[in-house]
Scaffold this motif. Structure first.
Motif, PDB file in Angstrom:
ATOM      1  N   SER A  53       0.885  -0.990  -0.071  1.00  0.00           N
ATOM      2  CA  SER A  53      -0.092  -0.010   0.002  1.00  0.00           C
ATOM      3  C   SER A  53       0.964   1.256  -0.032  1.00  0.00           C
ATOM      4  N   ILE A  54       0.619   2.277  -0.906  1.00  0.00           N
ATOM      5  CA  ILE A  54       1.617   3.296  -1.210  1.00  0.00           C
ATOM      6  C   ILE A  54       0.865   4.546  -1.448  1.00  0.00           C
ATOM      7  N   ARG A  55       0.959   5.683  -0.989  1.00  0.00           N
ATOM      8  CA  ARG A  55       0.224   6.680  -1.081  1.00  0.00           C
ATOM      9  C   ARG A  55       1.375   7.596  -2.354  1.00  0.00           C
ATOM     10  N   LEU A  56       0.628   8.123  -3.572  1.00  0.00           N
ATOM     11  CA  LEU A  56       0.891   8.651  -4.557  1.00  0.00           C
ATOM     12  C   LEU A  56       0.311   9.977  -4.884  1.00  0.00           C
ATOM     13  N   HIS A  57       1.305  10.998  -5.335  1.00  0.00           N
ATOM     14  CA  HIS A  57       0.554  12.298  -5.508  1.00  0.00           C
ATOM     15  C   HIS A  57      -0.427  12.210  -6.688  1.00  0.00           C
ATOM     16  N   PRO A  58      -1.655  12.820  -6.684  1.00  0.00           N
ATOM     17  CA  PRO A  58      -2.696  12.521  -7.581  1.00  0.00           C
ATOM     18  C   PRO A  58      -2.265  12.721  -9.041  1.00  0.00           C
ATOM     19  N   ILE A  61      -0.695   9.590 -10.223  1.00  0.00           N
ATOM     20  CA  ILE A  61      -1.681   8.672 -10.735  1.00  0.00           C
ATOM     21  C   ILE A  61      -2.446   9.043 -12.002  1.00  0.00           C
TER      22      ILE A  61
END
Length: 88
Positions: A53-58, A61
């Protein structure tokens, strides 16, 4: 009209993998029909992907999704390819 009776699935026995193979071979011999395996091919341990699970800048994406649409693949594939390029 006779009353419809449901099959008692809870009491049915499971078919063993050997029985499945024997049935496939019988169908092949009797009817000449090859049963093809569906789904993705089996990967060895070095090729298996790991779920993270990773958070990426919109914007990242959005870029990946637009590239994926152009190429007809999934956006996660685009991100994976980009990260693999950076790692080599």
């Amino acid at each position: 009209m006779p009353k419809r009776v449901e099959f008692p699935f809870a009491h049915a026995r499971r078919i063993s993998p050997e029985e499945v193979l024997a049935a496939e071979q019988a169908i092949q011999e009797q009817f000449g029909i090859n049963s093809t395996r569906r789904g993705r091919p089996i990967k060895n341990e070095t090729e298996k992907y790991q779920s993270v699970s990773i958070r990426l800048h919109p914007k990242v994406i959005a870029w990946a999704k637009s590239e994926a649409e152009k190429r007809g693949v999934g956006y996660q594939t685009i991100i994976n390819e980009a990260l693999l390029k950076l790692s080599t």
